[in-house]
Design a protein around this motif. Structure first.
Motif: not given
Lengths: 240, 398
Positions: A130, A151, A153, A236, B86, B88, B131, B138
């Motif tokens: 990431f 991300e 948080r 996710r 990806l 949020q 999401r 994606l």
């Protein structure tokens, strides 16, 4: 049975009337625990990010200390802070014993491990790629770190709530270093938990229950917030 | 933009992961780093993309040394990973991410984002929460997020391997069209030779951190320089053997299992070789009792069908070959042949059937075995000269 019934009625009356003394206790509780969590955040979030992102020498030792901190008995923390702040202790010169700063200090020690541990696992759960992905899109190191924090948080908010929940309901440490001073003016150190203890000892069950209800209400709001947040975040990153 | 890596080395916990003498990426071409898992190709990509520093060696951009700390150089590149990764939020904000990092004028962002989404066919998803998207969507957002930056080099780290097979095929075609249309320079990491063949102008095959062969994909495919590359490029039949006789480029070989093979090679008698035969180059026939048909195929072997396996539109048949006369052998030689379903039906291909397998001499690729060792590739420190040479090939265009 009558005792409970009577006390409950009385408790609601206290709650609705909300005299300055009761209000003072509630506000001091929120202030002490709120500030403790805030300071805990300032220490715990950067520490958690460092522990979650990097593998360095001594990391395991620090992790062990943090995890031990999760199980620290508040009374023991209280004792430790008491000894540090007592007249003959190394920090005696501050003259903090039986004052609000002493209580905040003790609660910072209790809250920081929660915040650190949850932040660590939150940051560690975000895939390493990431950060690389952010860098690979042109982020500076600082910007890449920021996206990782962003991300994480929701989990960091969880840490805040868990830490707050832990300290607002503890009694051992604030009692020992604060002294439960119930004066209406000057140096007052009575908070919800210590007030409950005092009122029960005085046989004043109604007031004790009123404080208890407020404490439970606060706990309920915390849990509600936590649940909402956890439902708001999803797995996710795990795709197929 | 010209990106160059020289003497790049990287080890994790004492294990060598990347050991590349030289790699060059020229503007406008697509270079595929191809290799099995653990070959070091993703690490090499991260080093080239200035995401991770090498232990030693140098990266240069347009002749100037660049490092991980060189933000302005890094901002001329963009990377898409195997997982979409990806952030949020919605699709738009993801695609806009890199633009915001570069402090693009606020006004110009929406148009650029819309253009990028149109490129990948996701216009209608601009406001969707990430999401809610499927795996293929994606990955296309991830691609748009990189393309919107108009990178001088686009790095793709196994961009299709997270997708299911049918999606993978269509995504690959989209990628090919996009790369062609945008004339972007691309570095693609893949373990799939088909993907490399489809997308790349040049292929660098990696093994154990080294580049063992580099060239145009068709060339690497047709003329692998080692048994490893041959096997990796999907050559089913790899026999070790030696040259028995050589006559002006035409050689007679004998496999270790006693099969005599005619091929073209510059190898001299006595040389140890690997004989590579693509299963699709094998022709199967029913042996006739009268005289065998006259064909130009120099190799014809009698054998018996051992197994028949249908995979999609083709049938893979394994033939147990009879040893040639006089061949002292240690077991039966096996030959895999790929035929169409209808051929298999017409021949009545079933286990136990006697068949003749023929292969043209020109279809057989002879790979000289590395000198002085039975191993296909010697380990770490004792690399043979051949490999050292292979490693110094650059991925230069043309």
């Amino acid at each position: 049975m009558e005792l409970i019934w009577e006390s409950s009625r009385e408790a609601f009356r206290v709650l609705f009337e909300m005299d300055p003394k009761t209000l003072g206790v509630i506000l001091l509780s929120l202030r002490v625990s709120g500030l403790a969590v805030l300071i805990g955040l300032v220490i715990g979030v950067p520490a958690g990010i460092a522990l979650g992102l990097h593998r360095f020498r001594g990391r395991q030792v620090i992790m062990a200390i943090v995890n031990t901190g999760l199980g620290l008995p508040p009374v023991v923390v209280g004792l430790f802070v008491y000894m540090m702040l007592s007249r003959r202790g190394p920090l005696g010169g501050l003259e903090w014993l039986f004052t609000v700063p002493a209580m905040i200090t003790a609660q910072v020690i209790l809250a920081t491990p929660y915040i650190t541990a949850i932040t660590t696992s939150a940051v560690a759960s975000i895939p390493r790629e990431f950060r690389l992905q952010a860098l690979g899109l042109g982020a500076s190191r600082r910007q890449a770190l920021w996206i990782v924090i962003k991300e994480a948080r929701l989990s960091i908010m969880t840490a805040v709530i868990a830490g707050f929940g832990a300290v607002i309901s503890e009694v051992g440490a604030v009692m020992m270093v604060g002294g439960n001073i119930a004066t209406t003016e000057g140096n007052r150190t009575q908070v919800l938990t210590t007030a409950i203890m005092l009122e029960v000892r005085k046989g004043n069950f109604a007031l004790a229950m009123a404080f208890g209800m407020i404490l439970m209400l606060l706990a309920f709001i915390m849990v509600l917030l936590l649940t909402r947040m956890q439902e708001g975040s999803g797995g996710r990153w795990v795709q197929s | 933009m010209r990106l160059e890596g020289a003497e790049l080395r990287k080890a994790y916990e004492g294990r060598r992961v990347v050991d590349v003498e030289r790699v060059t990426i020229e503007s406008g071409q697509t270079l595929a780093l191809l290799g099995p898992n653990g070959a070091g190709k993703s690490t090499l990509l991260r080093i080239l993309a200035l995401l991770e520093p090498p232990d030693s060696g140098m990266i240069s951009v347009d002749g100037r040394e660049a490092s991980v700390k060189d933000l302005s150089a890094r901002r001329r590149l963009a990377v898409v990973f195997q997982r979409p990764l990806l952030f949020q939020g919605d699709v738009r904000s993801n695609v806009a991410y890199g633009l915001k990092l570069r402090r693009e004028a606020r006004k110009s962002i929406p148009a650029k984002v819309a253009d990028a989404l149109e490129l990948v066919g996701l216009t209608q998803f601009a406001q969707a929460d990430v999401r809610k998207l499927s795996g293929g969507e994606l990955q296309r957002v991830a691609l748009a997020r990189a393309l919107v930056l108009d990178p001088e080099i686009l790095f793709l780290d196994e961009p299709t391997s997270n997708l299911d097979p049918s999606l993978r095929r269509s995504f690959r075609r989209e990628l090919r069209d996009l790369i062609g249309r945008l004339e972007t320079t691309v570095v693609l990491v893949t373990h799939d030779q088909g993907e490399a063949l489809l997308l790349a102008d040049r292929v660098a095959v990696m093994r154990d951190g080294r580049i063992v062969q580099v060239g145009e994909p068709e060339n690497v495919f047709a003329r692998p320089n080692s048994a490893f590359v041959a096997e990796f490029m999907g050559v089913d039949n790899l026999w070790s053997g030696e040259v028995v006789q050589a006559d002006e480029g035409e050689v007679t070989l004998r496999s270790d299992l006693g099969v005599q093979v005619e091929a073209l090679s510059a190898c001299v008698p006595g040389a140890a070789v690997t004989i590579a035969i693509r299963s699709e180059d094998v022709v199967l026939g029913i042996p006739s009792s009268t005289s065998p048909p006259a064909t130009s195929a120099r190799n014809r072997w009698r054998g018996m069908v051992d197994s028949v396996e249908a995979t999609g539109p083709v049938v893979r048949a394994t033939i147990r070959l009879q040893a040639n006369a006089g061949g002292a052998h240690r077991g039966a030689a096996m030959l895999t042949a790929l035929v169409t379903r209808s051929s298999a039906r017409d021949l009545g291909l079933i286990p136990g059937l006697a068949v003749d397998a023929s292969v043209k001499a020109t279809a057989i690729h002879v790979i000289p075995a590395p000198e002085g060792s039975e191993l296909a590739v010697p380990d770490g420190e004792s690399a043979s000269t051949m490999q050292a040479e292979a490693a110094t090939y650059s991925a230069l265009a043309g």
